[in-house]
Motif scaffolding. Sequence first.
Motif, PDB file in Angstrom:
ATOM      1  N   ASP A  93       0.836  -1.212   0.000  1.00 40.07           N
ATOM      2  CA  ASP A  93       0.000   0.000   0.000  1.00 40.07           C
ATOM      3  C   ASP A  93       0.866   1.255   0.000  1.00 40.07           C
ATOM      4  O   ASP A  93       0.650   2.181  -0.788  1.00 40.07           O
ATOM      5  CB  ASP A  93      -0.897   0.027   1.244  1.00 40.07           C
ATOM      6  CG  ASP A  93      -2.091  -0.900   1.151  1.00 40.07           C
ATOM      7  OD1 ASP A  93      -2.416  -1.345   0.041  1.00 40.07           O
ATOM      8  OD2 ASP A  93      -2.693  -1.174   2.197  1.00 40.07           O
ATOM      9  N   GLN A  94       1.865   1.273   0.898  1.00 39.55           N
ATOM     10  CA  GLN A  94       2.720   2.457   1.018  1.00 39.55           C
ATOM     11  C   GLN A  94       3.524   2.683  -0.250  1.00 39.55           C
ATOM     12  O   GLN A  94       3.711   3.828  -0.693  1.00 39.55           O
ATOM     13  CB  GLN A  94       3.669   2.293   2.207  1.00 39.55           C
ATOM     14  CG  GLN A  94       4.553   3.498   2.481  1.00 39.55           C
ATOM     15  CD  GLN A  94       3.758   4.727   2.858  1.00 39.55           C
ATOM     16  OE1 GLN A  94       3.014   4.714   3.840  1.00 39.55           O
ATOM     17  NE2 GLN A  94       3.877   5.795   2.088  1.00 39.55           N
ATOM     18  N   GLU A  97       1.155   4.158  -2.841  1.00 41.17           N
ATOM     19  CA  GLU A  97       0.877   5.560  -2.532  1.00 41.17           C
ATOM     20  C   GLU A  97       2.048   6.443  -2.941  1.00 41.17           C
ATOM     21  O   GLU A  97       1.864   7.535  -3.498  1.00 41.17           O
ATOM     22  CB  GLU A  97       0.596   5.718  -1.037  1.00 41.17           C
ATOM     23  CG  GLU A  97      -0.744   5.162  -0.600  1.00 41.17           C
ATOM     24  CD  GLU A  97      -0.983   5.349   0.886  1.00 41.17           C
ATOM     25  OE1 GLU A  97      -0.145   5.999   1.548  1.00 41.17           O
ATOM     26  OE2 GLU A  97      -2.004   4.843   1.379  1.00 41.17           O
ATOM     27  N   THR A  98       3.265   5.971  -2.687  1.00 41.35           N
ATOM     28  CA  THR A  98       4.456   6.736  -3.066  1.00 41.35           C
ATOM     29  C   THR A  98       4.585   6.853  -4.583  1.00 41.35           C
ATOM     30  O   THR A  98       4.858   7.927  -5.119  1.00 41.35           O
ATOM     31  CB  THR A  98       5.720   6.059  -2.494  1.00 41.35           C
ATOM     32  OG1 THR A  98       5.605   5.976  -1.074  1.00 41.35           O
ATOM     33  CG2 THR A  98       6.978   6.837  -2.868  1.00 41.35           C
ATOM     34  N   ARG A 100       2.249   6.693  -6.850  1.00 38.34           N
ATOM     35  CA  ARG A 100       1.218   7.598  -7.369  1.00 38.34           C
ATOM     36  C   ARG A 100       1.529   9.051  -7.029  1.00 38.34           C
ATOM     37  O   ARG A 100       1.288   9.944  -7.841  1.00 38.34           O
ATOM     38  CB  ARG A 100      -0.150   7.196  -6.820  1.00 38.34           C
ATOM     39  CG  ARG A 100      -0.708   5.938  -7.471  1.00 38.34           C
ATOM     40  CD  ARG A 100      -2.017   5.509  -6.831  1.00 38.34           C
ATOM     41  NE  ARG A 100      -2.993   6.582  -6.784  1.00 38.34           N
ATOM     42  CZ  ARG A 100      -3.757   6.963  -7.797  1.00 38.34           C
ATOM     43  NH1 ARG A 100      -3.648   6.355  -8.966  1.00 38.34           N
ATOM     44  NH2 ARG A 100      -4.643   7.938  -7.651  1.00 38.34           N
ATOM     45  N   SER A 101       2.081   9.279  -5.832  1.00 34.36           N
ATOM     46  CA  SER A 101       2.399  10.657  -5.434  1.00 34.36           C
ATOM     47  C   SER A 101       3.501  11.250  -6.296  1.00 34.36           C
ATOM     48  O   SER A 101       3.647  12.483  -6.359  1.00 34.36           O
ATOM     49  CB  SER A 101       2.812  10.689  -3.965  1.00 34.36           C
ATOM     50  OG  SER A 101       4.107  10.133  -3.781  1.00 34.36           O
ATOM     51  N   LYS A 131      -7.556  -0.967  -0.054  1.00 31.83           N
ATOM     52  CA  LYS A 131      -7.322   0.476  -0.071  1.00 31.83           C
ATOM     53  C   LYS A 131      -6.758   0.968  -1.392  1.00 31.83           C
ATOM     54  O   LYS A 131      -7.203   1.961  -1.943  1.00 31.83           O
ATOM     55  CB  LYS A 131      -6.376   0.848   1.076  1.00 31.83           C
ATOM     56  CG  LYS A 131      -6.078   2.331   1.189  1.00 31.83           C
ATOM     57  CD  LYS A 131      -5.146   2.583   2.358  1.00 31.83           C
ATOM     58  CE  LYS A 131      -4.806   4.055   2.471  1.00 31.83           C
ATOM     59  NZ  LYS A 131      -3.836   4.316   3.558  1.00 31.83           N
ATOM     60  N   ASN A 132      -5.745   0.284  -1.911  1.00 32.60           N
ATOM     61  CA  ASN A 132      -5.057   0.766  -3.112  1.00 32.60           C
ATOM     62  C   ASN A 132      -4.973  -0.283  -4.216  1.00 32.60           C
ATOM     63  O   ASN A 132      -4.299  -0.096  -5.201  1.00 32.60           O
ATOM     64  CB  ASN A 132      -3.632   1.217  -2.769  1.00 32.60           C
ATOM     65  CG  ASN A 132      -3.599   2.574  -2.083  1.00 32.60           C
ATOM     66  OD1 ASN A 132      -4.363   3.451  -2.445  1.00 32.60           O
ATOM     67  ND2 ASN A 132      -2.751   2.726  -1.094  1.00 32.60           N
ATOM     68  N   TYR A 135      -5.371   0.486  -7.939  1.00 32.16           N
ATOM     69  CA  TYR A 135      -4.397   1.291  -8.647  1.00 32.16           C
ATOM     70  C   TYR A 135      -3.369   0.452  -9.395  1.00 32.16           C
ATOM     71  O   TYR A 135      -2.511   0.993 -10.069  1.00 32.16           O
ATOM     72  CB  TYR A 135      -3.690   2.246  -7.680  1.00 32.16           C
ATOM     73  CG  TYR A 135      -4.630   3.261  -7.061  1.00 32.16           C
ATOM     74  CD1 TYR A 135      -5.560   3.933  -7.848  1.00 32.16           C
ATOM     75  CD2 TYR A 135      -4.587   3.528  -5.704  1.00 32.16           C
ATOM     76  CE1 TYR A 135      -6.421   4.853  -7.283  1.00 32.16           C
ATOM     77  CE2 TYR A 135      -5.443   4.462  -5.135  1.00 32.16           C
ATOM     78  CZ  TYR A 135      -6.357   5.115  -5.929  1.00 32.16           C
ATOM     79  OH  TYR A 135      -7.215   6.033  -5.384  1.00 32.16           O
TER      80      TYR A 135
END
Length: 309
Positions: A93-94, A97-98, A100-101, A131-132, A135
């Motif tokens: 997940d992390q 998120e990274t 995508r950011s 959660k992700n 993506y």
Amino acid sequence: MELVERVFNFPDDYEGPVISTLISAQTPKKSESAVLYIHGYIDYFFQLHMAEVFLQAGYNFYALDLRKYGRSLLEHQHFNYCRDMKEYYPEIDQAIETIRSEGNSFIAMIGHSTGGLLASLYCAEDGQGGKNRIYVNQLILNSPFLEFNTPWFVRAVGIPLISSVSRLFPYAKMKNVLSPYYAVSVHKSMKGEWDYDLKLKPSEGVPLYLAWLRAVRLGQKRVKRGLKIAVPVLVMHSERSSWEKEWDDIIARSDAVLDVRHIKKYAPRLAHSVTLAEIPEGLHDLVLSREPVRNRVFSFMLDWISKKR
């Protein structure tokens, strides 16, 4: 190629502090497409040549060293240990998120061996409150660990019985029966061409924790029931397996870890859209095969990604 390493900290688990490590490299030209690589059991990310291939093709490259593996192993932790495959979800997940950011709107996930099983389970969480998971746009599996390479009786009776001991004794372990010659076929100090850290990826002497055995078995049972992954899946495997008891050159041209018949049997149960690719003379980790073979592997991956987008 400039690699960046980032350490992520997570809440303590049953052994204490937990970290994972994200390794990344960016393409010279701005790109909104990325690849995320998940390694296998007794493994870590060292396949720099794979990163270079994807960078040259215009994909930003990311790889995870999962908790208790490689760069992420801490002194108080048991080597490569887990009790449930979902323990690894927070760092995936992390990572996503990274990614995508940093401006990536397209993500292809690649999982090798046990990492292939993990990546499949993770992507299957889409639609179940994940959660992700949504993506991840495509999933590529490099010799995924969908079944134990043991005789039928051991799979049906022995492994369930032995692994159940971990429910009472979480750190129960036994001798790990690894392919005695797989590392010989891969490491530069022997008959291979790859110079990885034998402390992070040892060729022998690694205990087999029964809790890990149980976690993998339960994950494989989910695969056999059908995962219904919503994104296209590419499953790549060697043309044949080998079970030699002493060194033979065929070991350097086959999967000496898994039975490829199991991969072919269970891969169709992963998703609605599954492409199977058989690689002649491929090693268990296909991207570590001899240069002509791995070049075919990378070409197939890149061609499939572009066609399925």
